[in-house]
Scaffold this motif. Structure first.
Motif, PDB file in Angstrom:
ATOM      1  N   ASP A  59       0.715  -1.221  -0.074  1.00  0.00           N
ATOM      2  CA  ASP A  59      -0.162  -0.050   0.171  1.00  0.00           C
ATOM      3  C   ASP A  59       0.830   1.540  -0.098  1.00  0.00           C
ATOM      4  N   GLN A  63       1.130   3.914  -2.879  1.00  0.00           N
ATOM      5  CA  GLN A  63       0.479   5.351  -2.484  1.00  0.00           C
ATOM      6  C   GLN A  63       1.633   6.450  -3.108  1.00  0.00           C
ATOM      7  N   ALA A 165      -5.358   6.865   3.482  1.00  0.00           N
ATOM      8  CA  ALA A 165      -6.293   6.417   2.498  1.00  0.00           C
ATOM      9  C   ALA A 165      -7.676   6.344   3.178  1.00  0.00           C
ATOM     10  N   HIS A 169     -10.721   2.973  -0.705  1.00  0.00           N
ATOM     11  CA  HIS A 169      -9.456   3.563  -1.855  1.00  0.00           C
ATOM     12  C   HIS A 169      -8.953   2.337  -2.295  1.00  0.00           C
ATOM     13  N   VAL A 171      -5.586   1.253  -3.684  1.00  0.00           N
ATOM     14  CA  VAL A 171      -4.403   1.766  -3.845  1.00  0.00           C
ATOM     15  C   VAL A 171      -3.770   1.369  -4.888  1.00  0.00           C
ATOM     16  N   ARG A 172      -4.147   0.327  -5.998  1.00  0.00           N
ATOM     17  CA  ARG A 172      -3.610  -0.104  -7.233  1.00  0.00           C
ATOM     18  C   ARG A 172      -3.637   0.945  -8.224  1.00  0.00           C
TER      19      ARG A 172
END
Length: 181
Positions: A59, A63, A165, A169, A171-172
């Motif tokens: 993550d 990000q 986050a 959401h 994150v990819r």
């Protein structure tokens, strides 16, 4: 026993082949030698299976990549085939990408130099130096201390402050697709 007698006694082998000699078993009860008692095999406890470690969370890396894309369009630049562009165009694009990525990095990651000396100066590393922080290059032989020229000061992360986050959401998604209406 018969095998060795046939092997080493040719007369006996010929009589046996002709059916004239009797095997040793008819000469009396064959004695089976006593074998020593074999101990019961030890039953070892079955080892507990080691738990499979979970893969590291990505993550934070995703990000940070999203921040570098948002501020400097890094992914767009790296995914572009720049071989056909003139150097001047690549240089102009690189300046924009550099400025945006530098801004994002400085806002969210505090970096410090691994070595405080200026690059190009002679340094001496004692025996047992931190090989995680300093990489030796060139003709490396024997044990320390080592004396050489500092080619790169190295970077160490002092702190990271990424945005939190929100909700579900994904994150990819490093950069959303854009549709102009």
């Amino acid at each position: 026993m018969c095998f060795f007698r046939v092997l080493f006694d040719g007369v006996y082998a010929a009589q046996l082949q002709a059916g004239k000699a009797l095997p040793a078993a008819t000469q009396g009860p064959e004695r089976t030698p006593e074998l020593p008692a074999t101990p019961e095999p030890k039953v070892l406890p079955k080892p507990e299976p080691k738990p499979i470690p979970e893969p590291p969370k990505t993550d934070a890396a995703l990000q940070l990549l999203a921040l570098l894309q948002r501020e400097g369009r890094l992914v767009d630049f790296l995914e572009e085939d720049v071989a056909s562009f003139p150097d001047a165009d690549i240089g102009a694009a690189a300046r924009v990408v550099h400025a945006g990525c530098r801004k994002a990095l400085r806002e969210h990651v505090k970096l410090e130099a691994v070595r405080s000396e200026e690059e190009g100066v002679r340094v001496t590393l004692p025996e047992g130096f931190d090989a995680e922080a300093v990489k030796l290059t060139g003709n490396v032989q024997g044990k320390g201390p080592y004396t050489g020229t500092l080619r790169h000061r190295g970077w160490r992360v002092a702190s990271v402050s990424l945005p939190t986050a929100v909700g579900a959401h994904d994150v990819r998604i490093v950069a959303q697709a854009e549709v102009e209406l």
